[in-house]
Design a protein around this motif. Structure first.
Motif, PDB file in Angstrom:
ATOM      1  N   SER A  89       0.816  -1.215   0.000  1.00  0.00           N
ATOM      2  CA  SER A  89       0.000   0.000   0.000  1.00  0.00           C
ATOM      3  C   SER A  89       0.852   1.268   0.000  1.00  0.00           C
ATOM      4  O   SER A  89       0.764   2.079  -0.917  1.00  0.00           O
ATOM      5  CB  SER A  89      -0.956   0.003   1.198  1.00  0.00           C
ATOM      6  N   PHE A  90       1.691   1.434   1.019  1.00  0.00           N
ATOM      7  CA  PHE A  90       2.499   2.647   1.168  1.00  0.00           C
ATOM      8  C   PHE A  90       3.950   2.274   1.445  1.00  0.00           C
ATOM      9  O   PHE A  90       4.270   1.108   1.661  1.00  0.00           O
ATOM     10  CB  PHE A  90       1.965   3.498   2.334  1.00  0.00           C
ATOM     11  N   TYR A  91       4.808   3.279   1.467  1.00  0.00           N
ATOM     12  CA  TYR A  91       6.168   3.058   1.943  1.00  0.00           C
ATOM     13  C   TYR A  91       6.133   2.943   3.469  1.00  0.00           C
ATOM     14  O   TYR A  91       5.400   3.673   4.152  1.00  0.00           O
ATOM     15  CB  TYR A  91       7.097   4.197   1.524  1.00  0.00           C
ATOM     16  N   GLY A  92       6.924   2.003   3.988  1.00  0.00           N
ATOM     17  CA  GLY A  92       7.000   1.781   5.428  1.00  0.00           C
ATOM     18  C   GLY A  92       8.321   2.269   5.982  1.00  0.00           C
ATOM     19  O   GLY A  92       9.301   2.468   5.243  1.00  0.00           O
ATOM     20  N   LEU A  93       8.349   2.447   7.294  1.00  0.00           N
ATOM     21  CA  LEU A  93       9.540   2.939   7.990  1.00  0.00           C
ATOM     22  C   LEU A  93      10.098   1.807   8.840  1.00  0.00           C
ATOM     23  O   LEU A  93       9.506   1.420   9.845  1.00  0.00           O
ATOM     24  CB  LEU A  93       9.166   4.142   8.856  1.00  0.00           C
ATOM     25  N   GLY A  94      11.226   1.264   8.384  1.00  0.00           N
ATOM     26  CA  GLY A  94      11.747   0.046   8.975  1.00  0.00           C
ATOM     27  C   GLY A  94      12.885   0.264   9.942  1.00  0.00           C
ATOM     28  O   GLY A  94      13.813   1.028   9.687  1.00  0.00           O
ATOM     29  N   ALA A  95      12.795  -0.459  11.068  1.00  0.00           N
ATOM     30  CA  ALA A  95      13.873  -0.582  12.040  1.00  0.00           C
ATOM     31  C   ALA A  95      13.865  -2.019  12.531  1.00  0.00           C
ATOM     32  O   ALA A  95      12.858  -2.734  12.393  1.00  0.00           O
ATOM     33  CB  ALA A  95      13.669   0.373  13.215  1.00  0.00           C
ATOM     34  N   ASP A  96      14.971  -2.458  13.098  1.00  0.00           N
ATOM     35  CA  ASP A  96      15.010  -3.754  13.770  1.00  0.00           C
ATOM     36  C   ASP A  96      14.083  -3.671  14.979  1.00  0.00           C
ATOM     37  O   ASP A  96      14.346  -2.940  15.931  1.00  0.00           O
ATOM     38  CB  ASP A  96      16.445  -4.059  14.191  1.00  0.00           C
ATOM     39  N   ALA A  97      12.985  -4.425  14.954  1.00  0.00           N
ATOM     40  CA  ALA A  97      11.978  -4.309  16.001  1.00  0.00           C
ATOM     41  C   ALA A  97      12.464  -4.791  17.362  1.00  0.00           C
ATOM     42  O   ALA A  97      11.809  -4.522  18.380  1.00  0.00           O
ATOM     43  CB  ALA A  97      10.725  -5.088  15.605  1.00  0.00           C
ATOM     44  N   LEU A  98      13.597  -5.491  17.404  1.00  0.00           N
ATOM     45  CA  LEU A  98      14.149  -5.941  18.679  1.00  0.00           C
ATOM     46  C   LEU A  98      15.227  -5.001  19.208  1.00  0.00           C
ATOM     47  O   LEU A  98      15.796  -5.251  20.271  1.00  0.00           O
ATOM     48  CB  LEU A  98      14.711  -7.364  18.526  1.00  0.00           C
ATOM     49  N   ASN A  99      15.502  -3.937  18.473  1.00  0.00           N
ATOM     50  CA  ASN A  99      16.479  -2.930  18.886  1.00  0.00           C
ATOM     51  C   ASN A  99      15.710  -1.731  19.441  1.00  0.00           C
ATOM     52  O   ASN A  99      15.162  -0.933  18.686  1.00  0.00           O
ATOM     53  CB  ASN A  99      17.346  -2.525  17.687  1.00  0.00           C
ATOM     54  N   ALA A 100      15.659  -1.625  20.761  1.00  0.00           N
ATOM     55  CA  ALA A 100      14.829  -0.599  21.395  1.00  0.00           C
ATOM     56  C   ALA A 100      15.241   0.809  20.979  1.00  0.00           C
ATOM     57  O   ALA A 100      14.375   1.679  20.794  1.00  0.00           O
ATOM     58  CB  ALA A 100      14.896  -0.738  22.922  1.00  0.00           C
ATOM     59  N   GLU A 101      16.533   1.071  20.805  1.00  0.00           N
ATOM     60  CA  GLU A 101      16.978   2.409  20.416  1.00  0.00           C
ATOM     61  C   GLU A 101      16.512   2.743  19.000  1.00  0.00           C
ATOM     62  O   GLU A 101      16.082   3.877  18.730  1.00  0.00           O
ATOM     63  CB  GLU A 101      18.500   2.508  20.520  1.00  0.00           C
ATOM     64  N   ALA A 102      16.602   1.783  18.096  1.00  0.00           N
ATOM     65  CA  ALA A 102      16.145   2.022  16.731  1.00  0.00           C
ATOM     66  C   ALA A 102      14.634   2.250  16.705  1.00  0.00           C
ATOM     67  O   ALA A 102      14.135   3.115  15.975  1.00  0.00           O
ATOM     68  CB  ALA A 102      16.522   0.839  15.839  1.00  0.00           C
ATOM     69  N   VAL A 103      13.905   1.491  17.506  1.00  0.00           N
ATOM     70  CA  VAL A 103      12.451   1.671  17.586  1.00  0.00           C
ATOM     71  C   VAL A 103      12.118   3.061  18.101  1.00  0.00           C
ATOM     72  O   VAL A 103      11.204   3.730  17.596  1.00  0.00           O
ATOM     73  CB  VAL A 103      11.831   0.577  18.467  1.00  0.00           C
ATOM     74  N   GLU A 104      12.868   3.527  19.079  1.00  0.00           N
ATOM     75  CA  GLU A 104      12.625   4.877  19.606  1.00  0.00           C
ATOM     76  C   GLU A 104      12.850   5.938  18.540  1.00  0.00           C
ATOM     77  O   GLU A 104      12.150   6.955  18.500  1.00  0.00           O
ATOM     78  CB  GLU A 104      13.531   5.141  20.816  1.00  0.00           C
ATOM     79  N   ARG A 105      13.812   5.706  17.642  1.00  0.00           N
ATOM     80  CA  ARG A 105      14.032   6.645  16.535  1.00  0.00           C
ATOM     81  C   ARG A 105      12.800   6.720  15.644  1.00  0.00           C
ATOM     82  O   ARG A 105      12.425   7.799  15.178  1.00  0.00           O
ATOM     83  CB  ARG A 105      15.238   6.215  15.693  1.00  0.00           C
ATOM     84  N   VAL A 106      12.174   5.581  15.387  1.00  0.00           N
ATOM     85  CA  VAL A 106      10.965   5.568  14.573  1.00  0.00           C
ATOM     86  C   VAL A 106       9.890   6.430  15.217  1.00  0.00           C
ATOM     87  O   VAL A 106       9.268   7.285  14.565  1.00  0.00           O
ATOM     88  CB  VAL A 106      10.452   4.124  14.381  1.00  0.00           C
ATOM     89  N   PHE A 107       9.654   6.240  16.505  1.00  0.00           N
ATOM     90  CA  PHE A 107       8.654   7.042  17.207  1.00  0.00           C
ATOM     91  C   PHE A 107       9.004   8.521  17.166  1.00  0.00           C
ATOM     92  O   PHE A 107       8.135   9.370  16.951  1.00  0.00           O
ATOM     93  CB  PHE A 107       8.535   6.571  18.662  1.00  0.00           C
ATOM     94  N   ARG A 108      10.275   8.810  17.351  1.00  0.00           N
ATOM     95  CA  ARG A 108      10.695  10.211  17.438  1.00  0.00           C
ATOM     96  C   ARG A 108      10.523  10.942  16.120  1.00  0.00           C
ATOM     97  O   ARG A 108       9.957  12.044  16.079  1.00  0.00           O
ATOM     98  CB  ARG A 108      12.158  10.295  17.902  1.00  0.00           C
ATOM     99  N   ILE A 109      10.983  10.347  15.020  1.00  0.00           N
ATOM    100  CA  ILE A 109      10.913  11.101  13.763  1.00  0.00           C
ATOM    101  C   ILE A 109       9.484  11.165  13.220  1.00  0.00           C
ATOM    102  O   ILE A 109       9.132  12.114  12.523  1.00  0.00           O
ATOM    103  CB  ILE A 109      11.897  10.572  12.703  1.00  0.00           C
ATOM    104  N   LYS A 110       8.661  10.184  13.544  1.00  0.00           N
ATOM    105  CA  LYS A 110       7.262  10.225  13.118  1.00  0.00           C
ATOM    106  C   LYS A 110       6.422  11.139  14.008  1.00  0.00           C
ATOM    107  O   LYS A 110       5.337  11.568  13.602  1.00  0.00           O
ATOM    108  CB  LYS A 110       6.638   8.815  13.155  1.00  0.00           C
ATOM    109  N   GLY A 111       6.908  11.401  15.231  1.00  0.00           N
ATOM    110  CA  GLY A 111       6.067  12.100  16.187  1.00  0.00           C
ATOM    111  C   GLY A 111       4.899  11.219  16.606  1.00  0.00           C
ATOM    112  O   GLY A 111       3.799  11.703  16.872  1.00  0.00           O
ATOM    113  N   ARG A 112       5.148   9.933  16.683  1.00  0.00           N
ATOM    114  CA  ARG A 112       4.099   8.948  16.972  1.00  0.00           C
ATOM    115  C   ARG A 112       3.893   8.838  18.477  1.00  0.00           C
ATOM    116  O   ARG A 112       4.865   8.709  19.224  1.00  0.00           O
ATOM    117  CB  ARG A 112       4.506   7.591  16.397  1.00  0.00           C
ATOM    118  N   PRO A 113       2.655   8.850  18.949  1.00  0.00           N
ATOM    119  CA  PRO A 113       2.411   8.683  20.381  1.00  0.00           C
ATOM    120  C   PRO A 113       2.949   7.340  20.877  1.00  0.00           C
ATOM    121  O   PRO A 113       2.780   6.309  20.208  1.00  0.00           O
ATOM    122  CB  PRO A 113       0.886   8.738  20.502  1.00  0.00           C
TER     123      PRO A 113
END
Length: 202
Positions: A36-60
């Motif tokens: 459907s759309f482009y996705g934003l990928g990080a290693d889901a088991l890497n907590a720091e990388a996951v936090e980057r996803v939340f931060r740049i998206k401004g995701r709650p």
């Protein structure tokens, strides 16, 4: 700088997928096409990388992330209490746009599950997304590659417009189809409850 790497949407070459997988495994972020759309990928088991996803998206932080995996064996490592009904849905609809919500195993970062104790997973049908999950051999986060509240990205250029300098690599495979995204079904109880209706109807 955010790099764009051109890939064939139908037959992505292994070298490109391996390069993107290396970025993920080193804690970086990779944007990639899905059905459907482009996705934003990080290693889901890497907590720091996951936090980057939340931060740049401004995701709650209260919104869990859906993740992509390369097969049912990966689901078994990430989840517990997988019912026979859920396995039947996997066999019928994967690879494809159906996300199943299951009980997360210990070790899945709380940021991915948003403290819910559950995890939404699917095996993607897009060759690039599936190839990336296979090459990385880790679960890959897959929220849409746009700031929260903005229009989802259907092109690599749109992703770059949103996240220049914040995403390490974009796998540019032409425009995606858009649409409703994956159907999300909560399979922690049976029969499953449809949380979000997409292209797959249960």
């Amino acid at each position: 700088m955010t790099r764009l790497l051109d890939v064939d949407p139908r037959q992505p070459v292994a070298a490109a997928l391996d390069e993107a997988a290396s970025v993920l495994k080193s804690g970086g972020l990779v944007a990639f096409p899905t059905e459907s759309f482009y996705g934003l990928g990080a290693d889901a088991l890497n907590a720091e990388a996951v936090e980057r996803v939340f931060r740049i998206k401004g995701r709650p932080a209260s919104k869990p992330l859906l993740v992509l995996v390369d097969g049912i064996e990966r689901v078994e490592a990430l989840c517990v209490e997988i019912s026979e009904g859920a396995r039947a849905l996997m066999a019928r609809h994967w690879p494809g746009p159906l996300t199943l919500v299951l009980r997360a195993a210990p070790g899945v970062p709380l940021s991915v599950t948003a403290g819910t104790g559950t995890l939404g997973l699917r095996v993607p049908g897009h060759p690039v997304a599936l190839g990336l999950a296979r090459a990385a051999a880790v679960p890959v986060t897959a929220p849409s590659a746009n700031p929260s509240g903005a229009d989802p990205s259907t092109t690599a250029e749109a992703v770059r417009g949103y996240f220049e300098g914040q995403v390490d690599l974009i796998l540019a495979a032409g425009p995606t189809a858009g649409g409703a995204g994956s159907t999300v079904a909560d399979c922690t109880a049976w029969p499953p409850r449809v949380v979000r209706q997409g292209s797959v109807r249960l």
